[in-house]
Design a protein around this motif. Structure first.
Motif, mmCIF file in Angstrom:
data_model
loop_
_atom_site.group_PDB
_atom_site.id
_atom_site.type_symbol
_atom_site.label_atom_id
_atom_site.label_comp_id
_atom_site.label_asym_id
_atom_site.label_seq_id
_atom_site.Cartn_x
_atom_site.Cartn_y
_atom_site.Cartn_z
ATOM 1 N N GLU A 161 -5.421 3.742 -11.185
ATOM 2 C CA GLU A 161 -6.222 4.329 -10.119
ATOM 3 C C GLU A 161 -6.411 5.829 -10.330
ATOM 4 O O GLU A 161 -7.452 6.395 -9.981
ATOM 5 N N PRO A 221 -1.082 -1.130 -5.849
ATOM 6 C CA PRO A 221 -2.431 -0.607 -5.628
ATOM 7 C C PRO A 221 -2.612 0.827 -6.089
ATOM 8 O O PRO A 221 -3.736 1.258 -6.375
ATOM 9 N N HIS A 222 -1.522 1.578 -6.158
ATOM 10 C CA HIS A 222 -1.605 2.990 -6.540
ATOM 11 C C HIS A 222 -0.894 3.194 -7.876
ATOM 12 O O HIS A 222 0.330 3.326 -7.936
ATOM 13 N N ASN A 239 0.811 -1.226 0.000
ATOM 14 C CA ASN A 239 0.000 0.000 0.000
ATOM 15 C C ASN A 239 0.842 1.273 0.000
ATOM 16 O O ASN A 239 0.301 2.374 -0.056
ATOM 17 N N ARG A 240 2.168 1.118 0.042
ATOM 18 C CA ARG A 240 3.057 2.279 -0.043
ATOM 19 C C ARG A 240 3.820 2.303 -1.367
ATOM 20 O O ARG A 240 4.826 2.988 -1.493
ATOM 21 N N CYS A 241 3.319 1.559 -2.351
ATOM 22 C CA CYS A 241 3.974 1.495 -3.659
ATOM 23 C C CYS A 241 3.147 2.245 -4.706
ATOM 24 O O CYS A 241 1.927 2.044 -4.797
ATOM 25 N N TYR A 242 3.821 3.066 -5.482
ATOM 26 C CA TYR A 242 3.182 3.893 -6.503
ATOM 27 C C TYR A 242 3.937 3.718 -7.821
ATOM 28 O O TYR A 242 5.168 3.713 -7.822
ATOM 29 N N TYR A 244 -1.436 12.238 -3.893
ATOM 30 C CA TYR A 244 -1.335 11.147 -2.931
ATOM 31 C C TYR A 244 -0.747 11.587 -1.589
ATOM 32 O O TYR A 244 -0.563 10.769 -0.696
#
Length: 257
Positions: free
Chosen positions: A217, A200-201, A181-184, A235
């Motif tokens: 997203e 996820p992002h 959840n901290r990966c973009y 974000y």
């Protein structure tokens, strides 16, 4: 540029995730400063100046593939850390000529032939031409390679099957213990799809094709309209307002976190 610096100053890690071999990356991109590089669609990973992974085709297989490509009548660009080999039936496109000249300025090999004793590549790209057939090459490599349709000019990027931009992300996550959840991921082309669907992002640049935007997203502004900085602010990865400059680096292509 300032937004990326701010992310790193706040403790974030920034990576380039590219289809290009590491030695081919524009030196102006390297000068921006990144924590690591996922290159050749996951086949080569550099992390804080150390080579974590480097995979490619050996010399015998490189020669065998090149002969099949020739029999198929395809144009080909073979890429390695040491340089490029061009084997074209048609005139070489201007964009390939420009890249070749840039690689030569880096001291890379650009004038070799696929029959040279030192011919060996990490990945390759093929273009269809009049009278060519992709079918025999597909059949030969179906268990060995992933052939990515780049969606333009009958252009296909061929990489080892077990690697992708997504496997590169997985390798970096294993090194850093960063939770999903901290990966973009930021992307703008079809070969970015494995990367964009692995986190996820996911962010599509505003200039990306619809097939890329559809899986993301968030869709940000185009690259040269401050799209990277806009998404980083969206974000909440940085709190300060970054002034948007008019491409002071002179870069003509995007970078990816």
């Amino acid at each position: 540029m300032e937004a990326l610096r701010a992310v790193r100053q706040s403790g974030g890690l920034c990576f380039v995730n590219t289809g290009r071999p590491f030695g081919h990356i524009d030196r102006r991109v390297l000068a921006l400063g990144f924590d690591g590089y996922i290159c050749s669609c996951g086949q080569h990973i550099e992390y804080f100046g150390k080579t974590i992974l480097h995979a490619g085709f050996d010399a015998a297989e490189s020669y065998d593939i090149a002969q099949t490509v020739r029999r198929c009548g395809l144009n080909a660009l073979y890429e390695s850390e040491r340089g490029v080999w061009l084997d074209f039936h048609d005139p070489i496109p201007p964009v390939i000529r420009r890249d070749r000249d840039r690689f030569a300025s880096y001291g890379l090999k650009t004038a070799g032939a696929v029959t040279d004793p030192d011919f060996q590549f990490d990945k390759f790209c093929v273009w269809e031409s009049a009278g060519s057939s992709l079918v025999p090459l597909r059949e030969k490599l179906q268990d060995r390679c992933t052939m990515i349709d780049r969606g333009r000019e009958n252009f296909y990027e061929c990489i080892l099957k077990e690697y992708s931009k997504a496997t590169g992300i997985a390798a970096i996550r294993a090194l850093t213990d960063v939770p999903p959840n901290r990966c973009y991921a930021f992307g703008d082309g079809p070969n970015d799809l494995p990367m964009l669907t692995a986190v996820p992002h996911s962010v599509a640049m505003g200039n990306a094709p619809n097939e890329v935007k559809a899986v993301c997203e968030y869709v940000t502004a185009p690259l040269h309209q401050g799209g990277i900085a806009e998404a980083i602010r969206h974000y909440g990865l940085i709190q300060t307002e970054i002034p948007l400059l008019s491409d002071p680096s002179g870069l003509q292509h995007g970078t990816k976190i």
